[in-house]
Design an enzyme around this catalytic site. Structure first.
Site, mmCIF file in Angstrom:
data_model
loop_
_atom_site.group_PDB
_atom_site.id
_atom_site.type_symbol
_atom_site.label_atom_id
_atom_site.label_comp_id
_atom_site.label_asym_id
_atom_site.label_seq_id
_atom_site.Cartn_x
_atom_site.Cartn_y
_atom_site.Cartn_z
ATOM 1 N NE ARG A 1 -106.309 38.838 27.512
ATOM 2 C CZ ARG A 1 -106.914 37.658 27.462
ATOM 3 N NH1 ARG A 1 -108.208 37.589 27.213
ATOM 4 N NH2 ARG A 1 -106.227 36.551 27.650
ATOM 5 N NE ARG B 1 -104.599 31.135 27.379
ATOM 6 C CZ ARG B 1 -104.659 32.469 27.302
ATOM 7 N NH1 ARG B 1 -103.557 33.188 27.361
ATOM 8 N NH2 ARG B 1 -105.814 33.070 27.157
ATOM 9 N NE ARG C 1 -105.582 36.064 31.092
ATOM 10 C CZ ARG C 1 -106.602 35.436 30.514
ATOM 11 N NH1 ARG C 1 -107.738 36.084 30.290
ATOM 12 N NH2 ARG C 1 -106.510 34.177 30.172
ATOM 13 N NE ARG D 1 -110.665 26.830 28.739
ATOM 14 C CZ ARG D 1 -110.822 28.105 29.009
ATOM 15 N NH1 ARG D 1 -111.924 28.574 29.490
ATOM 16 N NH2 ARG D 1 -109.841 28.919 28.766
ATOM 17 C CE LYS E 1 -113.633 31.880 25.772
ATOM 18 N NZ LYS E 1 -112.367 32.079 25.025
HETATM 19 P P1 AP5 Z 1 -111.080 38.588 25.254
HETATM 20 O O1 AP5 Z 1 -112.489 39.082 25.229
HETATM 21 O O2 AP5 Z 1 -110.309 38.777 26.516
HETATM 22 O O3 AP5 Z 1 -111.026 37.068 24.729
HETATM 23 P P2 AP5 Z 1 -111.450 35.725 25.434
HETATM 24 O O4 AP5 Z 1 -112.145 34.889 24.412
HETATM 25 O O5 AP5 Z 1 -112.174 35.983 26.704
HETATM 26 O O6 AP5 Z 1 -109.988 35.109 25.677
HETATM 27 P P3 AP5 Z 1 -109.321 34.490 26.990
HETATM 28 O O7 AP5 Z 1 -107.830 34.500 26.766
HETATM 29 O O8 AP5 Z 1 -109.829 35.131 28.228
HETATM 30 O O9 AP5 Z 1 -109.809 33.041 26.876
HETATM 31 P P4 AP5 Z 1 -109.239 31.800 27.492
HETATM 32 O O10 AP5 Z 1 -110.322 30.892 27.144
HETATM 33 O O11 AP5 Z 1 -107.906 31.347 27.065
HETATM 34 O O12 AP5 Z 1 -108.909 32.222 28.998
HETATM 35 P P5 AP5 Z 1 -109.732 32.096 30.347
HETATM 36 O O13 AP5 Z 1 -109.564 33.331 31.124
HETATM 37 O O14 AP5 Z 1 -111.109 31.596 30.081
HETATM 38 O O15 AP5 Z 1 -110.302 39.320 24.042
HETATM 39 C C1 AP5 Z 1 -108.918 39.097 23.834
HETATM 40 C C2 AP5 Z 1 -108.256 40.384 23.371
HETATM 41 O O16 AP5 Z 1 -108.750 40.721 22.070
HETATM 42 C C3 AP5 Z 1 -108.543 41.622 24.242
HETATM 43 O O17 AP5 Z 1 -107.419 42.428 24.273
HETATM 44 C C4 AP5 Z 1 -109.714 42.330 23.522
HETATM 45 O O18 AP5 Z 1 -109.695 43.727 23.749
HETATM 46 C C5 AP5 Z 1 -109.402 42.005 22.080
HETATM 47 N N1 AP5 Z 1 -110.602 41.810 21.256
HETATM 48 C C6 AP5 Z 1 -111.745 41.158 21.599
HETATM 49 N N2 AP5 Z 1 -112.616 41.142 20.575
HETATM 50 C C7 AP5 Z 1 -111.983 41.776 19.537
HETATM 51 C C8 AP5 Z 1 -112.362 42.082 18.207
HETATM 52 N N3 AP5 Z 1 -113.570 41.702 17.713
HETATM 53 N N4 AP5 Z 1 -111.479 42.728 17.411
HETATM 54 C C9 AP5 Z 1 -110.241 43.112 17.899
HETATM 55 N N5 AP5 Z 1 -109.843 42.863 19.163
HETATM 56 C C10 AP5 Z 1 -110.704 42.201 19.974
HETATM 57 O O19 AP5 Z 1 -108.922 30.915 31.059
HETATM 58 C C11 AP5 Z 1 -107.624 31.129 31.567
HETATM 59 C C12 AP5 Z 1 -107.101 29.857 32.197
HETATM 60 O O20 AP5 Z 1 -107.919 29.489 33.321
HETATM 61 C C13 AP5 Z 1 -107.117 28.611 31.287
HETATM 62 O O21 AP5 Z 1 -105.974 28.535 30.446
HETATM 63 C C14 AP5 Z 1 -107.164 27.501 32.331
HETATM 64 O O22 AP5 Z 1 -105.907 27.287 32.916
HETATM 65 C C15 AP5 Z 1 -108.096 28.086 33.395
HETATM 66 N N6 AP5 Z 1 -109.497 27.762 33.106
HETATM 67 C C16 AP5 Z 1 -110.490 28.642 32.823
HETATM 68 N N7 AP5 Z 1 -111.647 28.002 32.606
HETATM 69 C C17 AP5 Z 1 -111.392 26.674 32.753
HETATM 70 C C18 AP5 Z 1 -112.182 25.520 32.630
HETATM 71 N N8 AP5 Z 1 -113.491 25.574 32.293
HETATM 72 N N9 AP5 Z 1 -111.595 24.324 32.848
HETATM 73 C C19 AP5 Z 1 -110.289 24.229 33.204
HETATM 74 N N10 AP5 Z 1 -109.477 25.303 33.312
HETATM 75 C C20 AP5 Z 1 -110.017 26.524 33.092
HETATM 76 MG MG MG Z 2 -111.764 35.618 28.724
#
Ligand code: AP5
Ligand code: MG
Length: 218
Positions: free
Chosen positions: A130, A174, A163, A90, A15
């Site tokens: 990552r 997660r 991270r 979410r 994402k």
């Molecule tokens: P990346 O693009 O970073 O993936 P992502 O979908 O953004 O994954 P996240 O881990 O950031 O999602 P998340 O939803 O768990 O965490 P968030 O920060 O939102 O890609 C991942 C890796 O793969 C990278 O290394 C990239 O280079 C690689 N990659 C990407 N595409 C690829 C491809 N096509 N092929 C190969 N490699 C690829 O949330 C973190 C925390 O914050 C949550 O756990 C929660 O505690 C809190 N939080 C955030 N939002 C909320 C909410 N709305 N409500 C409550 N708590 C929240």
């Molecule tokens: Mg992300």
């Protein structure tokens, strides 16, 4: 005319990676709830004192806190043309709150919800490899998207770090949290005719071009 796009998908679906490229291409502000939380953690704000323990355990931060944070962000004038939302909503209450907030702010509705799907085994490999940029959250992968110089961000020269919530045990939690609390949004948006499926198990460029096609862009 405004444009609101919600990117849905499990942790590690890509994402953030896709949102950074899409926001440039579409000229839309990228709002990542995870990035905003991490900025708060980095700056040790009051919000971070509440949010940190949830984030480090891989649990969701409570809805009221998250909704207020995103509501404030959406009210800023750089969102006048719309926004690309990544990681919010979410939960079903967050999805309902988003609709109300957009209406209260006199903004247009959600236009489309691309759902980036990847299998579970891919998630673990992506997250444990990552590397994230300290200054602006630019995203790399040691194998699939390596930086030119190990440990340094290509875009701003800042340090890359792993991270805390990308440790295997936390990633597993997660994924479980995603299945229990976020997956219901797939049906929620499908029933509203807003969901489009995008295959996230392809290389980054192929996912990007499928997303552009889904959004009706060249
Ligand atoms: P990346 O693009 O970073 O993936 P992502 O979908 O953004 O994954 P996240 O881990 O950031 O999602 P998340 O939803 O768990 O965490 P968030 O920060 O939102 O890609 C991942 C890796 O793969 C990278 O290394 C990239 O280079 C690689 N990659 C990407 N595409 C690829 C491809 N096509 N092929 C190969 N490699 C690829 O949330 C973190 C925390 O914050 C949550 O756990 C929660 O505690 C809190 N939080 C955030 N939002 C909320 C909410 N709305 N409500 C409550 N708590 C929240
Ligand atoms: Mg992300």
């Amino acid at each position: 005319m405004t444009r609101h796009i919600v990117l849905l998908g499990p942790p590690g679906a890509g994402k953030g990676t896709q949102a950074k490229n899409l926001s440039k291409k579409l000229g839309l502000v990228h709002i990542s709830s995870g990035d905003i939380f991490r900025e708060n953690l980095r700056d040790k704000t009051e919000l971070s004192q509440v949010a940190e323990s949830y984030i480090n355990k891989g649990e969701l931060v409570p809805d009221d806190i998250t909704i207020a944070m995103i509501g404030e962000r959406l009210s800023r004038c750089d969102c006048d043309a719309g926004a690309l939302l990544d990681g919010f909503p979410r939960t079903p209450p967050q999805a309902e709150a988003l609709e109300l907030m957009l209406a209260d702010l006199n903004k247009g509705p959600i236009d489309i919800v691309p759902y980036i799907e990847v299998p579970e085994e891919t998630i673990i490999e992506r997250l444990t490899g990552r590397w994230t940029c300290r200054a602006h959250g630019h995203i790399f992968h040691q194998r699939y998207n390596p930086p030119q110089i190990t440990g340094i961000c290509d875009f701003d020269g800042s340090e890359l770090y792993q991270r805390k919530d990308d440790l295997v045990e936390t990633v597993t939690n997660r994924i479980r949290v995603y299945q229990q609390q976020t997956q219901p949004l797939i049906d929620y948006y499908r029933q509203r005719g807003l969901l489009v499926d995008v295959n996230g198990a392809q290389d980054i460029e192929a996912v990007f071009s499928d997303l552009l096609a889904a959004l009706g862009e060249d």
